[in-house]
Design a protein around this motif. Structure first.
Motif, PDB file in Angstrom:
ATOM      1  N   SER A 184       0.836  -1.207   0.000  1.00 34.61           N
ATOM      2  CA  SER A 184       0.000   0.000   0.000  1.00 34.61           C
ATOM      3  C   SER A 184       0.869   1.254   0.000  1.00 34.61           C
ATOM      4  CB  SER A 184      -0.948   0.001   1.202  1.00 34.61           C
ATOM      5  OG  SER A 184      -0.226   0.006   2.421  1.00 34.61           O
ATOM      6  N   GLY A 185       1.986   1.241   0.748  1.00 37.28           N
ATOM      7  CA  GLY A 185       2.886   2.391   0.752  1.00 37.28           C
ATOM      8  C   GLY A 185       3.525   2.624  -0.603  1.00 37.28           C
ATOM      9  N   PHE A 238      -8.166  -5.748  -4.874  1.00 35.79           N
ATOM     10  CA  PHE A 238      -8.561  -6.356  -6.154  1.00 35.79           C
ATOM     11  C   PHE A 238      -9.077  -5.300  -7.131  1.00 35.79           C
ATOM     12  CE2 PHE A 238      -9.414 -10.713  -4.035  1.00 35.79           C
ATOM     13  CZ  PHE A 238      -8.065 -11.021  -4.143  1.00 35.79           C
ATOM     14  N   ALA A 239      -9.814  -4.302  -6.607  1.00 31.52           N
ATOM     15  CA  ALA A 239     -10.291  -3.217  -7.468  1.00 31.52           C
ATOM     16  C   ALA A 239      -9.118  -2.418  -8.021  1.00 31.52           C
ATOM     17  CB  ALA A 239     -11.236  -2.299  -6.688  1.00 31.52           C
ATOM     18  N   ALA A 270      -8.741   3.338  -4.753  1.00 35.72           N
ATOM     19  CA  ALA A 270      -8.852   2.058  -4.050  1.00 35.72           C
ATOM     20  C   ALA A 270      -7.674   1.861  -3.103  1.00 35.72           C
ATOM     21  CB  ALA A 270      -8.919   0.914  -5.065  1.00 35.72           C
ATOM     22  N   ILE A 271      -6.462   2.181  -3.564  1.00 39.55           N
ATOM     23  CA  ILE A 271      -5.284   2.027  -2.712  1.00 39.55           C
ATOM     24  C   ILE A 271      -5.298   3.046  -1.581  1.00 39.55           C
ATOM     25  CG2 ILE A 271      -2.772   2.073  -2.666  1.00 39.55           C
ATOM     26  CD1 ILE A 271      -4.029  -0.365  -4.053  1.00 39.55           C
ATOM     27  N   ALA A 272      -5.836   4.235  -1.838  1.00 43.26           N
ATOM     28  CA  ALA A 272      -5.960   5.232  -0.771  1.00 43.26           C
ATOM     29  C   ALA A 272      -6.890   4.716   0.320  1.00 43.26           C
ATOM     30  CB  ALA A 272      -6.493   6.552  -1.334  1.00 43.26           C
ATOM     31  N   ALA A 273      -7.965   4.014  -0.080  1.00 43.36           N
ATOM     32  CA  ALA A 273      -8.872   3.418   0.899  1.00 43.36           C
ATOM     33  C   ALA A 273      -8.143   2.365   1.723  1.00 43.36           C
ATOM     34  CB  ALA A 273     -10.074   2.806   0.189  1.00 43.36           C
ATOM     35  N   LEU A 330       1.355  -6.369  -7.621  1.00 44.43           N
ATOM     36  CA  LEU A 330       1.530  -6.127  -6.180  1.00 44.43           C
ATOM     37  C   LEU A 330       0.182  -6.022  -5.483  1.00 44.43           C
ATOM     38  CD1 LEU A 330       4.482  -3.561  -6.194  1.00 44.43           C
ATOM     39  CD2 LEU A 330       4.550  -5.936  -5.423  1.00 44.43           C
ATOM     40  N   SER A 331      -0.761  -5.299  -6.085  1.00 45.38           N
ATOM     41  CA  SER A 331      -2.091  -5.162  -5.489  1.00 45.38           C
ATOM     42  C   SER A 331      -2.787  -6.511  -5.402  1.00 45.38           C
ATOM     43  CB  SER A 331      -2.933  -4.184  -6.312  1.00 45.38           C
ATOM     44  OG  SER A 331      -2.333  -2.904  -6.370  1.00 45.38           O
TER      45      SER A 331
END
Length: 376
Positions: A184-185, A238-239, A270-273, A330-331
């Motif tokens: 996420s970072g 996943f999103a 999505a990654i910010a969430a 990675l996600s």
């Protein structure tokens, strides 16, 4: 701990503006980063430990909204103040202001009860906060755990480290969470520094990213409550992966906007969430006796991702498709790792490493130190 680290960040910010050479500047910047980030993490933990589980999603979102607004404030300061020395001095002033309310906030009652065996202090702090909110509290209503039933309520520092070898489930969960934080970072900061490569207008790109981040922090509240921490974060990862794959296609949606930019914007939301909700998830997974060490380890992993993320523009220069595939892979991997972790919705936060191991074996535990209505 929070007061000392935040004070370190404030003093280091002032020292940066007065650094006489590059070596001193580097040292002060390092101390500034350590102090401010550790201070933020400590404030987050302190606040969430005083929040009942049913309100944590909402409080978590409010904290991250302030983060997003602070991000915009930093950009505004950088745009209007051209001197980096004055920029650092203003940062030091803002950090100093945050220390003042910290001097008034009492220590976490859960921390005092579980790691210090200080039942009297825990009750006094809860009563003080209740009076502050004009809701007088009768201490007899608190259902505190009987310390006679918790002989290991005050583990030593060395013992908590040994627990990572003794309780394998604690170690596995910590390693999994460290991977989630690092991914996420990396992706979060990767896009924060890559909008100049993804948008024909850098100002519009960053503006849309900031607005998207605010939307993400608001939208994650109902998802965390309805889907649970585990499944909501899995959905976010996943999103994000799907959005990055879609972004590979080169389709113009207008004179200044493309499918790549739209998909990357949705993916970054999505990654910010995830970036916002992963704090809450880790806080609820980690036992009280080891929470500081686990959050510190996860923060360390996130810093590795945050260090590598700003190099993402180099990936886009190397290969646009390759960079998007790396983000997607990675996600996706982070989403798959979440299958190994338990959900924390409607489950009391564990107090010890032994309870984490017992829950992994399917045993029922009751680690609540305070009833739901008076949760610590």
């Amino acid at each position: 701990a929070v007061v000392s680290t935040q004070s370190t960040g404030a003093l280091s910010s002032f020292a940066v503006s007065a650094s006489p050479n590059v070596t001193m500047l580097f040292i002060c910047r390092f101390l500034q980063g350590v102090g401010v980030f550790v201070g933020f993490t400590g404030m987050y933990v302190l606040l969430l430990e005083y929040t009942a589980s049913r309100y944590r999603s909402l409080v978590n979102s409010c904290i991250l909204l302030m983060w997003a607004l602070g991000y915009l404030l930093t950009s505004l300061i950088g745009y209007t103040v051209y001197s980096w020395k004055w920029n650092s001095a203003i940062t030091g002033f803002l950090c100093t202001v945050t220390v003042v309310p910290l001097l008034l906030v009492p220590e976490s009652a859960r921390f005092l009860l579980v790691t210090r065996d200080n039942m009297k202090g825990a009750v006094e702090n809860l009563t003080w906060l209740a009076n502050l909110n004009n809701a007088p509290l009768d201490s007899s209503q608190l259902q505190l755990t009987d310390k006679d039933q918790a002989p290991e309520v005050q583990p030593s520092f060395l013992q908590t480290l040994k627990d990572f070898l003794t309780y394998t489930e604690l170690t596995i969960q910590t390693v999994c969470q460290m991977w989630l934080w690092m991914v996420s970072g990396f992706v979060y900061y990767g896009f924060s520094f890559s909008w100049s490569k993804l948008s024909t207008n850098i100002y519009i790109g960053y503006l849309l990213a900031a607005v998207g981040e605010v939307i993400a922090y608001v939208a994650m509240v109902p998802m965390l409550d309805k889907l649970g921490r585990k499944w909501a974060n899995m959905s976010f990862f996943f999103a994000g992966a799907a959005s990055f794959i879609v972004a590979i296609g080169q389709v113009n949606l207008g004179s200044d906007f493309t499918l790549e930019q739209l998909s990357c914007l949705l993916g970054s939301m999505a990654i910010a969430a995830v970036f916002g909700s992963i704090y809450l998830y880790t806080l609820e997974l980690a036992p009280t006796s080891h929470r500081g060490k686990i959050l510190g380890s996860c923060s360390f992993a996130a810093r590795i991702g945050a260090f590598l993320g700003p190099q993402a523009p180099l990936l886009f220069e190397w290969s646009r498709v390759g960079a998007l595939i790396i983000f997607a892979a990675l996600s996706l991997s982070a989403g798959l790792v979440l299958f190994r972790l338990p959900d924390t919705s409607k489950v009391a936060t564990p107090s010890t490493a032994g309870e984490v191991q017992a829950r992994a074996r399917g045993e029922n535990t009751d680690s609540s130190t305070v009833s739901e209505n008076k949760a610590v």
